[in-house]
Design an enzyme around this catalytic site. Structure first.
Site, PDB file in Angstrom:
ATOM      1  N   GLU A  41       0.796  -1.223   0.000  1.00 50.38           N
ATOM      2  CA  GLU A  41       0.000   0.000   0.000  1.00 50.38           C
ATOM      3  C   GLU A  41       0.831   1.276   0.000  1.00 50.38           C
ATOM      4  O   GLU A  41       0.501   2.219   0.721  1.00 50.38           O
ATOM      5  CB  GLU A  41      -0.935  -0.030   1.209  1.00 50.38           C
TER       6      GLU A  41
ATOM      7  N   HIS B 121      -8.365  -3.731  -0.977  1.00 48.36           N
ATOM      8  CA  HIS B 121      -7.563  -3.856   0.249  1.00 48.36           C
ATOM      9  C   HIS B 121      -6.488  -2.763   0.294  1.00 48.36           C
ATOM     10  O   HIS B 121      -6.369  -2.036   1.287  1.00 48.36           O
ATOM     11  CB  HIS B 121      -6.924  -5.251   0.302  1.00 48.36           C
ATOM     12  N   GLU B 122      -5.719  -2.651  -0.780  1.00 49.45           N
ATOM     13  CA  GLU B 122      -4.621  -1.670  -0.775  1.00 49.45           C
ATOM     14  C   GLU B 122      -5.170  -0.250  -0.683  1.00 49.45           C
ATOM     15  O   GLU B 122      -4.603   0.610  -0.016  1.00 49.45           O
ATOM     16  CB  GLU B 122      -3.731  -1.823  -2.017  1.00 49.45           C
TER      17      GLU B 122
ATOM     18  N   HIS C 287      -6.060   0.723   2.787  1.00 52.26           N
ATOM     19  CA  HIS C 287      -4.878   1.104   3.570  1.00 52.26           C
ATOM     20  C   HIS C 287      -4.613   2.616   3.524  1.00 52.26           C
ATOM     21  O   HIS C 287      -3.882   3.132   4.371  1.00 52.26           O
ATOM     22  CB  HIS C 287      -3.637   0.379   3.053  1.00 52.26           C
TER      23      HIS C 287
ATOM     24  N   GLU D 108      -3.762  -4.164   9.600  1.00 55.86           N
ATOM     25  CA  GLU D 108      -4.343  -5.159   8.697  1.00 55.86           C
ATOM     26  C   GLU D 108      -5.777  -5.575   9.032  1.00 55.86           C
ATOM     27  O   GLU D 108      -6.576  -5.789   8.138  1.00 55.86           O
ATOM     28  CB  GLU D 108      -3.434  -6.390   8.618  1.00 55.86           C
TER      29      GLU D 108
ATOM     30  N   ASP E 254       8.436  -9.818  10.407  1.00 52.03           N
ATOM     31  CA  ASP E 254       7.756 -10.597   9.384  1.00 52.03           C
ATOM     32  C   ASP E 254       6.997 -11.784   9.981  1.00 52.03           C
ATOM     33  O   ASP E 254       6.001 -12.237   9.426  1.00 52.03           O
ATOM     34  CB  ASP E 254       8.827 -11.143   8.430  1.00 52.03           C
TER      35      ASP E 254
ATOM     36  N   TYR F 155      -4.667 -10.095  10.104  1.00 48.60           N
ATOM     37  CA  TYR F 155      -5.637  -9.793   9.050  1.00 48.60           C
ATOM     38  C   TYR F 155      -7.047 -10.239   9.427  1.00 48.60           C
ATOM     39  O   TYR F 155      -7.974  -9.438   9.496  1.00 48.60           O
ATOM     40  CB  TYR F 155      -5.228 -10.502   7.749  1.00 48.60           C
TER      41      TYR F 155
END
Ligand SMILES: [Zn+2]
Length: 602
Positions: A273, A297-298, A301, A320, A377, A385
């Site tokens: 994003e 979704h992006e 953001h 998320e 990560d 999410y």
């Protein structure tokens, strides 16, 4: 009590829940507020070199600390005077701390540097790895803590900077960034950028390639390699409408333009994003707009994540979970409730799957994470999410949609261009929604407890009921029923169909299904990936291994790679997995190779 703007800006970082364990910066003492970046891209040597200058703010601090990793620094100046800097610590995940001495009135610092071969954010692609195979390509991926591998910076999501940049590229190539962009190539190869709004450093992004621009709407458009442009403009044809629907839900879009760049297939994520310019995988170009929920979704953001940003990576669910919730609302506004329900049901399946994988009692299934000492990560799982989105749906179900939408609009408006910690969100939720309505709910269990709480809302879907019925008829009779209902199925129905096949099902069934529906040859990456995973689990993969190999070599999106390599490993065929990986690895970004190395080479 009075405080200067400097004091109040710096003091917010003193709170314990804002301590970012993934950055060496000490923002309560001195912070960077604006970046002037000047870099040249050398495709021969595969390095970026130039300088990063910062405006800084402090109250007489004697030093400022930046994050760096694998950078070659040649000189540092403070207010144009060269200074003796020092580099301390060397952590395999976090990199090092760049300590720069300051005077009480220091205002500006400049770091002269070059990236190295170990710059994990940057992927240099040969011409052969691009769609048109004529020119090389470069893209960066900053999230979570990789920006420090191409720009020395205070690389914490809680710190925001505006930036200007000048990027020099070889003739024939064009540079674009998460900033104001040109739409045409420039004869001298020098491109200038401005990002006026302050953003966290993980959102600074650069792509360089043989790019062309296609307009979609008044505020929206697509950058892609020339041969992909027409298809991409068609695929993302609903972007302008999505943007308007998003604004109808949660208030004005504050980033001026919303464009998308379609990257080569090695891009490790579905989308990133980066503000004003989403970076996207070409694997969502299915030809029928069926995978564009990723764009919703992006785009979402632009509010959750980019306007209101998680203070640390332990608060990742604030980015998320809100975005998945918001994405689903955009899809509902665009295609109706039935469509959105299928998406949220698939999301619920992903959540159950993730909890099973991580273990129902694992701390990694808490919304609020503790990633201290680990790679951030590790927190990028479906917990952030999908558990995050289901938590918000649970609140919506208790307070009603109208109230919840009003709450979210105000939340974005009051906290825009700021970061948010989980504790701050809890307090905000209590004060602005729960207490005024006299409501109590199990927010603690959702945020600090493991697994899926009992009051997790699950959507129902008539369409999925039909899918399940079709599958069981198929399994009972071994043939496709006369009244085949699959003609108008969406990608979601096909995914549910494939996911619902029991992994102990006879592999003959796979052959019949594949003959009828050609899943192995599907041009839809989601369907192909789901099918390959099931086929491997079921033992129907030796027949189609060449297709699976082709897919794994041509696509670098981690979401597809992990389940397929893992399925091969769990099937006891790690040799096949390793052989394919050896051929494919050069096409993957470091984000993906790190995960696959851990999965296959340990
Ligand atoms: Zn996201």
């Amino acid at each position: 009590m009075c405080s200067t703007p400097e004091e109040s800006l710096l003091s917010q970082y003193a709170a314990a829940d804002r301590k970012d364990t993934h950055s060496y910066a000490e923002p309560s003492k001195a912070i960077c507020t604006h970046l002037d970046l000047s870099l040249e891209a050398d495709f021969e040597k595969k390095i970026l070199h130039g300088s990063a200058s910062y405006d800084i703010m402090h109250e007489g601090a004697d030093e400022i600390i930046l994050d760096v990793k694998a950078l070659g620094i040649s000189k540092v100046t403070v207010d144009d005077n060269e200074v003796e800097y020092s580099i301390k610590s060397n952590d395999p995940i976090k990199g090092s701390a760049l300590h720069i001495p300051l005077q009480s009135n220091s205002k500006k610092l400049t770091i002269y540097y070059s990236t190295t071969k170990s710059a994990e954010a940057v992927q240099w692609l040969e011409a052969i790895q691009t769609a048109d195979k004529k020119h090389p390509f470069l893209f960066t991926q900053g999230q979570a803590i990789l920006t420090r591998t191409w720009i020395p910076c205070q690389d914490s999501p809680g710190i925001r900077i505006s930036y200007n940049a000048e990027i020099k590229v070889p003739p024939a190539l064009m540079a674009v960034m998460s900033a104001s962009n040109t739409t045409t190539k420039n004869a001298n190869g020098v491109y200038s950028f401005e990002m006026k709004q302050a953003i966290p450093p993980y959102l600074i992004a650069l792509a360089i390639g043989d790019l062309a621009f296609g307009k979609v709407g008044a505020r929206t458009g697509v950058y892609a390699e020339p041969s992909l442009l027409k298809k991409s403009v068609y695929e993302f044809g609903e972007m302008e409408k999505m943007l308007e629907l998003a604004e109808d839900l949660y208030g004005p879009y504050l980033w001026d333009r919303y464009d998308v760049i379609v990257l080569p297939p090695s891009f490790p994520f579905g989308g990133m994003e980066n503000p004003r310019l989403t970076f996207a995988t070409p694997t969502i170009i299915a030809g029928d707009r069926s995978l564009t929920s990723l764009i919703a979704h992006e785009l979402a953001h632009s509010w959750s994540g980019n306007l209101v940003t998680n203070a640390t990576w332990d608060d990742f669910w604030l980015n998320e979970g809100f975005t998945v919730y918001f994405e689903n609302r955009i899809m509902e506004a665009l295609y109706g409730k039935e469509y959105a329900d299928m998406l949220s049901l698939l999301g619920h399946q992903d959540l159950e799957h993730e909890v099973k994988d991580l273990g129902a009692h694992s701390h990694d299934t808490h919304l609020k994470l503790n990633l201290n000492g680990r790679n951030p990560d590790d927190g990028m799982t479906d917990i952030a999410y999908e558990k995050g989105a289901h938590f918000l749906r649970m609140i919506e179900s208790k307070v009603g949609r109208t109230e919840f939408d009003a709450f979210l609009s105000t939340y974005f408006e009051e906290n825009k261009f700021k970061s948010m910690s989980t504790t701050e969100f809890e307090a905000y939720l209590a004060k602005n929604l729960l207490e005024p309505k006299g409501l109590t709910m199990n927010t603690q269990e959702w945020i600090y407890g493991p697994g899926i709480p009992k009051n997790c809302p699950v959507s129902s879907s008539n369409k999925f009921d039909i899918v399940e019925k079709s599958l069981s008829t198929f399994i009972e009779n071994g043939t496709i029923p006369e009244d085949d209902l699959t003609d108008n199925w969406t990608t979601h129905e096909w995914l549910h169909f494939i996911r619902s096949i029991d992994k102990d099902e006879d592999s003959k069934l796979f052959h019949v299904l594949d003959t009828k529906y050609s899943f192995t040859q599907s041009g839809n990456s989601e369907i192909a990936a789901a099918w390959y995973e099931k086929a491997i689990q079921n033992g129907y993969y030796t027949q189609i291994i060449k297709d699976i190999e082709r897919f794994l070599i041509s696509v670098g999106r981690r979401k597809f790679l992990t389940p397929l390599y893992r399925a091969l490993k769990e099937k006891g065929d790690i040799n096949t997995a390793r052989n394919i990986y050896a051929k494919a690895k050069q096409n993957y970004h470091s984000v993906s190779t790190q995960t696959m190395d851990a999965l296959l080479l340990d």
